[in-house]
Design an enzyme around this catalytic site. Structure first.
Site, PDB file in Angstrom:
ATOM      1  CB  THR A  28      51.229  33.504  76.532  1.00  0.00           C
ATOM      2  OG1 THR A  28      50.434  34.509  76.697  1.00  0.00           O
ATOM      3  CG2 THR A  28      50.484  32.149  77.401  1.00  0.00           C
ATOM      4  CG  PHE A  82      50.836  27.771  76.091  1.00  0.00           C
ATOM      5  CD1 PHE A  82      49.493  27.525  76.177  1.00  0.00           C
ATOM      6  CD2 PHE A  82      51.443  28.746  75.441  1.00  0.00           C
ATOM      7  CE1 PHE A  82      48.679  28.572  75.774  1.00  0.00           C
ATOM      8  CE2 PHE A  82      50.392  29.683  74.805  1.00  0.00           C
ATOM      9  CZ  PHE A  82      49.254  29.642  75.035  1.00  0.00           C
TER      10      PHE A  82
END
Length: 280
Positions: A171, A173
Site C-alpha cells: 500500500t 501512503f
C-alpha cells in the site's frame, strides 16, 4: 514531539506506516480520512498519513476530492508491505471460522483465502476495528483480518498468517502537511502531484498533456473524476516525474495552463526508493 494523524484505530496499517515513517512520535487516530486531514488543516496535528492505492486492490482513498478543500500539500510518499493475518479468539481454530470482518480493501486483498475456506466477508470501516468486534461478540466463529500489531494489541490469536492474495501486497501512503515543502533539486527522482480541469473544447486533454510528451516528462498517474455530480468537464489528478525548477517542467506546464481553467498544485516530493528496488 510531532503529532501524526491517521485514519483508523491502534493497530491499523496506517498506524504502522506512521510509526515506520515517524518513529517515536505521538500518533492520533481518526474515524475518517477527511477528519485526519482536517486535524492537520486546523493545526491540531502536524502530518496526516493517508493510504491512496494498493498494488492488489487499487485506489484506497479519494484524496483528490479532499486535498483542494483542505489546502494540504503532499510532502512525501511511503510504500508499506501489507501482511494480513486471520485473527480469532484465543480458543478459536481455523475450522471454526464462519465469517471474517475487515476493511473492504483488506477483504479484497484476501479474497482467494476466504473463498477457499468458505469464510463469509463482512466489511467494516477499519481492519483494527474488526478486532474490537471479535472481542465484543466473544464468538469463536467470527474472525478479523488485520495486522500482527493488531493481534498483539487486542490479544487475539493468529489462526493463519499472511493470507493476502499477492505475496508482494503493498500500500502506498501520502504524507500531508500544511506547508508546501518543495525539496531542492539534487538531480534525483521527484514526483509532482496536481489537479486540473480542462477547458470544454475538443481534444482539450490531448492538447493539455501534449507538453509533457514533447518535453520528455513521464506521467506516473492520471485519473479523472467529476465534481458535485455534474457531467460537464472532468477534473484530472496527475502525478508526473519531474521537479518545478527544471526547464522541461516549466515548458510542459506553460502548455498545460493554456488548455485548463483550473490548476491546483499539490506538492513535489522525492520519489520513494521502493519505485526502483521494491524497498522503502
Amino acid at each position: 514531539m510531532m503529532k501524526i494523524v491517521y485514519q483508523g484505530v491502534a493497530g491499523a496499517y496506517s498506524h504502522i506506516a506512521a510509526q515506520k515513517v515517524f518513529p517515536g512520535q505521538s500518533y492520533l487516530p481518526c474515524e475518517t480520512f477527511e477528519q485526519a486531514m482536517d486535524m492537520v488543516q486546523q493545526n491540531l496535528a502536524d502530518i496526516a498519513v493517508i493510504p491512496v492505492e494498493n498494488s492488489n486492490a487499487g485506489r484506497v482513498a479519494d484524496v483528490h476530492f479532499l486535498l483542494p478543500r483542505t489546502g494540504l500539500y503532499i510532502n512525501g510518499e511511503y510504500f508499506l508491505r501489507v501482511e494480513h493475518q486471520l485473527l480469532g479468539l484465543p480458543e478459536a481454530r481455523l475450522e471454526d471460522i464462519v465469517s471474517a470482518s475487515s476493511h473492504p480493501q483488506a477483504l479484497a486483498q484476501c479474497s482467494k483465502f476466504l473463498k477457499e475456506h468458505k469464510i463469509f466477508p463482512l466489511a467494516r470501516i477499519d481492519t483494527a476495528k474488526s478486532c474490537q468486534d471479535v472481542l465484543n461478540f466473544r464468538d469463536k466463529t467470527k474472525a478479523a483480518i488485520a495486522s500482527k500489531l493488531a493481534a498483539e494489541i487486542y490479544g487475539l490469536k493468529i489462526l493463519r498468517a499472511n493470507i493476502e492474495n499477492d505475496g508482494n501486497n503493498t500500500t502506498r501512503f501520502l504524507l500531508m502537511s500544511r506547508e508546501n515543502k518543495i525539496p531542492i533539486d539534487d538531480g534525483g527522482r521527484f514526483i509532482t502531484s496536481c489537479i486540473f480541469r480542462v477547458k470544454s473544447i475538443p481534444a482539450a486533454l490531448y492538447k493539455a498533456l501534449g507538453g509533457f510528451a514533447t518535453n520528455g516528462i513521464n506521467l506516473t498517474r492520471l485519473e479523472s473524476y467529476l465534481v458535485d455530480g455534474k457531467f460537464v468537464s472532468a477534473r484530472f489528478y496527475v502525478e508526473i516525474e519531474s521537479h518545478p525548477t527544471r526547464k522541461a517542467f516549466q515548458n510542459a506546464f506553460d502548455e498545460l495552463r493554456f488548455f485548463v481553467e483550473e490548476l491546483h498544485m499539490l506538492g513535489t516530493y522525492a520519489a520513494s526508493p521502493f519505485r526502483d528496488n521494491g524497498h522503502d
